[in-house]
Design an enzyme around this catalytic site. Structure first.
Site, PDB file in Angstrom:
ATOM      1  N   ASN A  60     -12.233  42.848 -19.405  1.00  0.00           N
ATOM      2  CA  ASN A  60     -12.814  41.963 -18.393  1.00  0.00           C
ATOM      3  C   ASN A  60     -12.027  42.036 -17.079  1.00  0.00           C
ATOM      4  O   ASN A  60     -10.807  42.259 -17.072  1.00  0.00           O
ATOM      5  CB  ASN A  60     -12.941  40.515 -18.904  1.00  0.00           C
ATOM      6  CG  ASN A  60     -11.655  39.934 -19.450  1.00  0.00           C
ATOM      7  OD1 ASN A  60     -10.762  40.648 -19.907  1.00  0.00           O
ATOM      8  ND2 ASN A  60     -11.540  38.627 -19.400  1.00  0.00           N
ATOM      9  N   GLU A  62     -11.685  39.936 -13.644  1.00  0.00           N
ATOM     10  CA  GLU A  62     -12.058  38.658 -13.029  1.00  0.00           C
ATOM     11  C   GLU A  62     -11.926  38.690 -11.505  1.00  0.00           C
ATOM     12  O   GLU A  62     -11.381  39.631 -10.923  1.00  0.00           O
ATOM     13  CB  GLU A  62     -11.202  37.535 -13.636  1.00  0.00           C
ATOM     14  CG  GLU A  62     -11.501  37.362 -15.117  1.00  0.00           C
ATOM     15  CD  GLU A  62     -10.877  36.129 -15.737  1.00  0.00           C
ATOM     16  OE1 GLU A  62      -9.969  35.517 -15.138  1.00  0.00           O
ATOM     17  OE2 GLU A  62     -11.313  35.775 -16.856  1.00  0.00           O
ATOM     18  N   CYS A  71     -17.613  41.038 -17.443  1.00  0.00           N
ATOM     19  CA  CYS A  71     -17.268  41.018 -18.866  1.00  0.00           C
ATOM     20  C   CYS A  71     -16.813  42.408 -19.317  1.00  0.00           C
ATOM     21  O   CYS A  71     -17.300  43.431 -18.823  1.00  0.00           O
ATOM     22  CB  CYS A  71     -18.472  40.637 -19.709  1.00  0.00           C
ATOM     23  SG  CYS A  71     -18.963  38.924 -19.558  1.00  0.00           S
ATOM     24  N   GLU A  73     -17.501  43.998 -22.031  1.00  0.00           N
ATOM     25  CA  GLU A  73     -18.568  44.811 -22.643  1.00  0.00           C
ATOM     26  C   GLU A  73     -19.318  45.585 -21.569  1.00  0.00           C
ATOM     27  O   GLU A  73     -19.602  46.783 -21.712  1.00  0.00           O
ATOM     28  CB  GLU A  73     -19.561  43.911 -23.390  1.00  0.00           C
ATOM     29  CG  GLU A  73     -18.980  43.205 -24.597  1.00  0.00           C
ATOM     30  CD  GLU A  73     -18.342  41.856 -24.273  1.00  0.00           C
ATOM     31  OE1 GLU A  73     -17.877  41.670 -23.121  1.00  0.00           O
ATOM     32  OE2 GLU A  73     -18.283  41.003 -25.175  1.00  0.00           O
ATOM     33  N   CYS A 110     -21.481  37.667 -24.670  1.00  0.00           N
ATOM     34  CA  CYS A 110     -22.300  36.642 -24.005  1.00  0.00           C
ATOM     35  C   CYS A 110     -23.745  37.131 -23.891  1.00  0.00           C
ATOM     36  O   CYS A 110     -24.052  38.317 -24.119  1.00  0.00           O
ATOM     37  CB  CYS A 110     -21.727  36.318 -22.630  1.00  0.00           C
ATOM     38  SG  CYS A 110     -22.095  37.563 -21.376  1.00  0.00           S
ATOM     39  N   CYS A 113     -24.384  40.185 -21.602  1.00  0.00           N
ATOM     40  CA  CYS A 113     -23.938  41.446 -22.218  1.00  0.00           C
ATOM     41  C   CYS A 113     -24.904  41.884 -23.305  1.00  0.00           C
ATOM     42  O   CYS A 113     -25.180  43.073 -23.470  1.00  0.00           O
ATOM     43  CB  CYS A 113     -22.527  41.297 -22.781  1.00  0.00           C
ATOM     44  SG  CYS A 113     -21.297  41.178 -21.477  1.00  0.00           S
TER      45      CYS A 113
HETATM   46  N1  THU Z   1     -15.942  37.519 -21.159  1.00  0.00           N
HETATM   47  C1  THU Z   1     -16.148  38.816 -21.550  1.00  0.00           C
HETATM   48  O1  THU Z   1     -15.436  39.732 -21.118  1.00  0.00           O
HETATM   49  N2  THU Z   1     -17.153  39.064 -22.417  1.00  0.00           N
HETATM   50  C2  THU Z   1     -18.007  38.124 -22.916  1.00  0.00           C
HETATM   51  O2  THU Z   1     -18.945  38.472 -23.621  1.00  0.00           O
HETATM   52  C3  THU Z   1     -17.773  36.716 -22.622  1.00  0.00           C
HETATM   53  C4  THU Z   1     -16.705  36.413 -21.641  1.00  0.00           C
HETATM   54  C5  THU Z   1     -14.862  37.261 -20.197  1.00  0.00           C
HETATM   55  C6  THU Z   1     -15.336  36.822 -18.863  1.00  0.00           C
HETATM   56  C7  THU Z   1     -14.150  36.053 -18.345  1.00  0.00           C
HETATM   57  O3  THU Z   1     -13.255  36.984 -17.750  1.00  0.00           O
HETATM   58  C8  THU Z   1     -13.477  35.504 -19.601  1.00  0.00           C
HETATM   59  O4  THU Z   1     -14.031  36.229 -20.688  1.00  0.00           O
HETATM   60  C9  THU Z   1     -13.725  34.017 -19.819  1.00  0.00           C
HETATM   61  O5  THU Z   1     -15.068  33.736 -19.797  1.00  0.00           O
END
Ligand code: THU
Length: 162
Positions: A60, A62, A71, A73, A110, A113
């Site tokens: 991920n 940010e 994300c 994925e 999520c 994704c």
């Molecule tokens: N996140 C992912 O990388 N994948 C997901 O399917 C859900 C959330 C990340 C996004 C953010 O950087 C952190 O998790 C908290 O939400």
């Protein structure tokens, strides 16, 4: 009334996994180091095995403007599609680690994704296996990852009146 169900495996350890599954999970774990997550402290990584044997991973990424966070994925799926546009994805392993709370349960992708995973399956005309694990604990293996995690998902067919 219609009902949709899906099949998955749940393993208490990596012992019964195939070698390819075990090593992909290891790659995902290694890729946690790539996570840029100063805002959530929640690291997510995904490792992808392609039909040509290549392994691509992502984490991920940010942003101070929170909605722009990417994300793991989707980072990994986009990297695989960019580097090997015509090679199918066989499986994707996803793992998580948090600064604040130990993650002993698998975390599932999520909704956004899931939609991208489904699109990838439709593009490659093949399902992909999805493997989920926290820092330790149970492992979930979902053979038809996209279809199983997003039943009745949006399909490009709708745009073509199909
Ligand atoms: N996140 C992912 O990388 N994948 C997901 O399917 C859900 C959330 C990340 C996004 C953010 O950087 C952190 O998790 C908290 O939400």
């Amino acid at each position: 009334m219609k009902e949709l169900t899906f099949k998955y495996e749940q393993h208490p350890s990596t012992r019964r996994l195939k070698d390819a599954q075990r090593s992909l999970l290891k790659e995902a774990k290694k890729a946690l180091k790539k996570s840029y997550s100063p805002y959530s402290g929640f690291q997510v990584a995904a490792a992808i095995e392609l039909a040509n044997g290549a392994i691509i991973s992502g984490a991920n990424y940010e942003n101070a403007a929170y909605p722009l966070c990417l994300c793991a994925e989707r980072v990994a799926l986009a990297a695989a599609a960019s580097q090997f546009p015509n090679v199918a994805i066989v499986r994707m392993a996803i793992t998580v680690k948090s600064k604040e709370h130990p993650q002993h349960k698998p975390a599932a992708p999520c909704g956004a994704c899931r939609q991208v995973i489904l699109e990838t399956e439709s593009k490659q005309k093949k399902s992909m296996e999805i493997i989920l694990r926290g820092e330790k604990g149970d492992i979930i293996v979902i053979p038809d990852g996209g279809q199983s995690l997003l039943p009745l998902g949006f399909s490009g067919d709708a745009l073509n009146g199909k």
